[in-house]
Design an enzyme around this catalytic site. Structure first.
Site, PDB file in Angstrom:
ATOM      1  N   CYS A  12      35.532  34.617  40.056  1.00 21.65           N
ATOM      2  CA  CYS A  12      36.741  35.389  39.800  1.00 21.65           C
ATOM      3  C   CYS A  12      36.332  36.858  39.743  1.00 21.65           C
ATOM      4  O   CYS A  12      35.208  37.210  40.087  1.00 21.65           O
ATOM      5  CB  CYS A  12      37.459  34.932  38.535  1.00 21.65           C
ATOM      6  N   CYS A  85      40.872  33.569  41.353  1.00 17.47           N
ATOM      7  CA  CYS A  85      41.647  34.799  41.168  1.00 17.47           C
ATOM      8  C   CYS A  85      43.119  34.526  41.475  1.00 17.47           C
ATOM      9  O   CYS A  85      43.461  33.590  42.188  1.00 17.47           O
ATOM     10  CB  CYS A  85      41.096  35.891  42.063  1.00 17.47           C
ATOM     11  N   CYS A  93      40.513  38.788  45.413  1.00 18.49           N
ATOM     12  CA  CYS A  93      39.537  37.715  45.259  1.00 18.49           C
ATOM     13  C   CYS A  93      38.173  38.185  45.724  1.00 18.49           C
ATOM     14  O   CYS A  93      38.069  38.914  46.704  1.00 18.49           O
ATOM     15  CB  CYS A  93      39.947  36.499  46.083  1.00 18.49           C
TER      16      CYS A  93
END
Length: 165
Positions: A12, A85, A93
C-alpha cells in the site's frame, strides 16, 4: 508438490495499516503454506496503533511489525503481490516492477477514519474483515494445481465476489 510457503507481499502507500494487517493475517492463517510480507511506496515509518489494536482483538500478534519501503525487500523472492490501495479514493497504488504476479484488492485506508473512538475502531475492523475473508477464500483454494496466472485469477474472482468497498 509445493516444498516451501508461497510468499505474498501486501503493498500500500504508507505501510502502516492495511498492508500490516494483511501481512499479519497471511502469517497467521497461512502457516506452512504462505508467508506474508508488507511494504509501502511512501512508508510512514510507523505502524498505526489502530492496526495493532484490531489484530490484538482477534488474537493475532504480528512478528516485528514495521513500516518499510518496497526497496527494503530487494532480492526477496515473492510469488504474489496484493495491492490494497484505494484507487476509488484517488490513492496512487505502488508500482512493483518485474514479472511477479499482481492482484489488486482496493480497500479504504482506516488511518483516515474520523469520528469517535468506536467509529475509528469500526473502520479498522472493516478492513480486517475484508482482508480476512478474502485471504481465507484464497487459502481455501487448491493452489498446488494453479499456475501463477491461475492464482491471480482466483484472487480477482474472490475480490469480485466479496465486492469492492
Amino acid at each position: 508438490m509445493q516444498l516451501q510457503p508461497l510468499t505474498i507481499l501486501v503493498l500500500c502507500t504508507g505501510n502502516s495499516c492495511r498492508s500490516i494487517i494483511g501481512e499479519a493475517l497471511i502469517n497467521h492463517l497461512g502457516v506452512g503454506r504462505f508467508r506474508g510480507l508488507s511494504a509501502g511506496s511512501h512508508p510512514t515509518g510507523q505502524v498505526n496503533p489502530g492496526a495493532l489494536a484490531v489484530l490484538a482483538r482477534h488474537g493475532i500478534v504480528p512478528e516485528n511489525p514495521g513500516s518499510k519501503s518496497m526497496d527494503d525487500l530487494e532480492g526477496e523472492e515473492i510469488d504474489l503481490i496484493i495491492t490494497v490501495c484505494d484507487s476509488a479514493a484517488g490513492e496512487a497504488c505502488p508500482v512493483w516492477l518485474g514479472d511477479t504476479p499482481k492482484l489488486h484488492w482496493g480497500l479504504p485506508d482506516p488511518a483516515h477514519a474520523t469520528g469517535t473512538d468506536d467509529e475509528i475502531a469500526a473502520a479498522f475492523e472493516a478492513t480486517y474483515q475484508q482482508l480476512e475473508g478474502r485471504l481465507r477464500a484464497l487459502f481455501a483454494t487448491s493452489l498446488d494445481e494453479l499456475n501463477q496466472k491461475g492464482l491471480v485469477k482466483c484472487g480477482e474472482e474472490i475480490h469480485q465476489r466479496m465486492g469492492d468497498l
